[in-house]
Every structure is written in structure tokens, then in C-alpha cells.
Design a protein around this motif. Structure first.
Motif, mmCIF file in Angstrom:
data_model
loop_
_atom_site.group_PDB
_atom_site.id
_atom_site.type_symbol
_atom_site.label_atom_id
_atom_site.label_comp_id
_atom_site.label_asym_id
_atom_site.label_seq_id
_atom_site.Cartn_x
_atom_site.Cartn_y
_atom_site.Cartn_z
ATOM 1 N N LEU A 63 23.299 45.637 -14.732
ATOM 2 C CA LEU A 63 22.749 44.308 -14.948
ATOM 3 C C LEU A 63 22.091 43.799 -13.669
ATOM 4 C CD1 LEU A 63 22.864 42.297 -17.339
ATOM 5 C CD2 LEU A 63 24.840 41.272 -16.257
ATOM 6 N N SER A 64 21.030 43.022 -13.792
ATOM 7 C CA SER A 64 20.355 42.493 -12.614
ATOM 8 C C SER A 64 21.260 41.490 -11.896
ATOM 9 C CB SER A 64 19.044 41.816 -13.005
ATOM 10 O OG SER A 64 19.303 40.630 -13.727
ATOM 11 N N THR A 65 20.992 41.286 -10.621
ATOM 12 C CA THR A 65 21.818 40.404 -9.801
ATOM 13 C C THR A 65 21.799 38.971 -10.336
ATOM 14 O OG1 THR A 65 21.343 41.774 -7.878
ATOM 15 C CG2 THR A 65 22.223 39.586 -7.453
ATOM 16 N N GLY A 66 20.651 38.507 -10.766
ATOM 17 C CA GLY A 66 20.543 37.156 -11.306
ATOM 18 C C GLY A 66 21.420 36.946 -12.529
ATOM 19 N N LEU A 67 21.431 37.935 -13.425
ATOM 20 C CA LEU A 67 22.267 37.813 -14.618
ATOM 21 C C LEU A 67 23.752 37.943 -14.280
ATOM 22 C CD1 LEU A 67 20.176 39.708 -17.312
ATOM 23 C CD2 LEU A 67 20.543 37.248 -17.085
ATOM 24 N N LYS A 68 24.074 38.696 -13.233
ATOM 25 C CA LYS A 68 25.468 38.765 -12.786
ATOM 26 C C LYS A 68 25.933 37.412 -12.266
ATOM 27 C CE LYS A 68 25.845 43.618 -11.529
ATOM 28 N NZ LYS A 68 26.070 44.578 -10.441
ATOM 29 N N VAL A 69 25.088 36.757 -11.472
ATOM 30 C CA VAL A 69 25.428 35.435 -10.941
ATOM 31 C C VAL A 69 25.559 34.437 -12.089
ATOM 32 C CG1 VAL A 69 24.564 33.523 -9.524
ATOM 33 C CG2 VAL A 69 24.401 35.867 -8.684
ATOM 34 N N LEU A 70 24.643 34.483 -13.039
ATOM 35 C CA LEU A 70 24.713 33.603 -14.204
ATOM 36 C C LEU A 70 26.009 33.834 -14.985
ATOM 37 C CD1 LEU A 70 23.236 31.521 -16.033
ATOM 38 C CD2 LEU A 70 22.388 33.486 -17.320
ATOM 39 N N SER A 71 26.378 35.098 -15.191
ATOM 40 C CA SER A 71 27.607 35.421 -15.917
ATOM 41 C C SER A 71 28.841 34.923 -15.184
ATOM 42 C CB SER A 71 27.721 36.935 -16.127
ATOM 43 O OG SER A 71 26.662 37.403 -16.910
ATOM 44 N N PHE A 72 28.806 34.980 -13.850
ATOM 45 C CA PHE A 72 29.926 34.515 -13.047
ATOM 46 C C PHE A 72 30.054 32.993 -13.108
ATOM 47 C CE2 PHE A 72 31.695 32.946 -9.048
ATOM 48 C CZ PHE A 72 32.914 33.611 -9.022
ATOM 49 N N CYS A 73 28.932 32.310 -12.941
ATOM 50 C CA CYS A 73 28.949 30.841 -12.904
ATOM 51 C C CYS A 73 29.160 30.223 -14.282
ATOM 52 C CB CYS A 73 27.650 30.321 -12.310
ATOM 53 S SG CYS A 73 27.441 30.749 -10.572
ATOM 54 N N ILE A 74 28.631 30.853 -15.311
ATOM 55 C CA ILE A 74 28.762 30.343 -16.683
ATOM 56 C C ILE A 74 29.315 31.487 -17.543
ATOM 57 C CG2 ILE A 74 27.573 29.249 -18.612
ATOM 58 C CD1 ILE A 74 25.370 28.465 -16.579
ATOM 59 N N PRO A 75 30.639 31.600 -17.633
ATOM 60 C CA PRO A 75 31.232 32.711 -18.379
ATOM 61 C C PRO A 75 30.782 32.809 -19.836
ATOM 62 C CG PRO A 75 32.888 31.681 -17.014
ATOM 63 C CD PRO A 75 31.661 30.815 -16.937
ATOM 64 N N LEU A 76 30.465 31.693 -20.469
ATOM 65 C CA LEU A 76 29.971 31.743 -21.848
ATOM 66 C C LEU A 76 28.645 32.507 -21.916
ATOM 67 C CD1 LEU A 76 30.250 30.935 -24.797
ATOM 68 C CD2 LEU A 76 29.108 28.797 -24.248
ATOM 69 N N ALA A 77 27.787 32.298 -20.932
ATOM 70 C CA ALA A 77 26.523 33.037 -20.876
ATOM 71 C C ALA A 77 26.791 34.535 -20.701
ATOM 72 C CB ALA A 77 25.652 32.519 -19.740
ATOM 73 N N GLY A 78 27.794 34.878 -19.901
ATOM 74 C CA GLY A 78 28.162 36.289 -19.730
ATOM 75 C C GLY A 78 28.636 36.912 -21.027
ATOM 76 N N ALA A 79 29.392 36.150 -21.806
ATOM 77 C CA ALA A 79 29.854 36.656 -23.107
ATOM 78 C C ALA A 79 28.675 36.866 -24.045
ATOM 79 C CB ALA A 79 30.863 35.685 -23.718
ATOM 80 N N ILE A 80 27.729 35.953 -24.022
ATOM 81 C CA ILE A 80 26.547 36.099 -24.878
ATOM 82 C C ILE A 80 25.736 37.320 -24.449
ATOM 83 C CG2 ILE A 80 24.338 35.033 -25.478
ATOM 84 C CD1 ILE A 80 25.859 32.305 -25.309
ATOM 85 N N ILE A 81 25.545 37.486 -23.149
ATOM 86 C CA ILE A 81 24.810 38.659 -22.642
ATOM 87 C C ILE A 81 25.528 39.939 -23.056
ATOM 88 C CG2 ILE A 81 24.101 39.897 -20.553
ATOM 89 C CD1 ILE A 81 23.721 37.094 -19.253
ATOM 90 N N TYR A 82 26.860 39.926 -22.988
ATOM 91 C CA TYR A 82 27.627 41.109 -23.394
ATOM 92 C C TYR A 82 27.324 41.496 -24.838
ATOM 93 C CZ TYR A 82 31.491 43.952 -25.007
ATOM 94 O OH TYR A 82 32.235 44.950 -25.586
ATOM 95 N N PHE A 83 27.402 40.523 -25.748
ATOM 96 C CA PHE A 83 27.196 40.844 -27.158
ATOM 97 C C PHE A 83 25.751 41.211 -27.474
ATOM 98 C CE2 PHE A 83 31.242 38.499 -27.581
ATOM 99 C CZ PHE A 83 31.963 39.498 -28.224
#
Length: 76
Positions: free
Chosen positions: A20-40
Motif C-alpha cells: 500500500l502507498s504511504t499516504g494510504l497507510k497514514v490514512l488507515s492509521f489516522c482513520i481506522p474506518l478508512a483502513g477497513a474500507i480500503i481492506y475490503f
């Protein structure tokens, strides 16, 4: 030997091994709901990136929980 190479080519076509790109990793860390959406969203096409988003979301959730517990303990 060509049979082994075709297995690897097929694996590369079916599932990307890019992280995953660094930006999306930071987004997933800061907003866990966004990380869950990216996962699915990436689960089938990019399993490595999906797992990375999930891991960052879980770490972000855990850090947020610990911070909230510490804030509550300091307020008392």
C-alpha cells in the motif's frame, strides 16, 4: 521448468504483490474506518496492500484506545 514460471506469472496476474502507498497507510492509521474500507475494496485484487491497510487500521485503533485510557486516567 516452464511450468513453474507459468505458476508465478499466473500468480502475478491474479494477485498483485505491491504494498500500500504511504499516504494510504497514514490514512488507515489516522482513520481506522478508512483502513477497513480500503481492506475490503482491495482484498481480492491486491491482498498484500489490503493486509497492510488492515494492519495500519488495527494499530491506529489500538493507539487511539490507549491514548483515550491515558487521558481518562490523567483526568481522574
Amino acid at each position: 521448468m516452464s511450468e513453474e514460471n507459468s505458476k508465478f506469472d499466473q500468480f502475478d496476474q491474479n494477485g498483485s504483490q505491491e504494498d500500500l502507498s504511504t499516504g494510504l497507510k497514514v490514512l488507515s492509521f489516522c482513520i481506522p474506518l478508512a483502513g477497513a474500507i480500503i481492506y475490503f475494496v482491495k482484498k481480492k485484487d491486491e491482498p498484500v496492500a489490503a493486509k497492510s491497510a488492515c494492519n495500519m487500521a488495527l494499530i491506529g485503533f489500538a493507539v487511539g484506545l490507549v491514548v483515550q485510557i491515558v487521558k481518562y486516567a490523567m483526568a481522574s
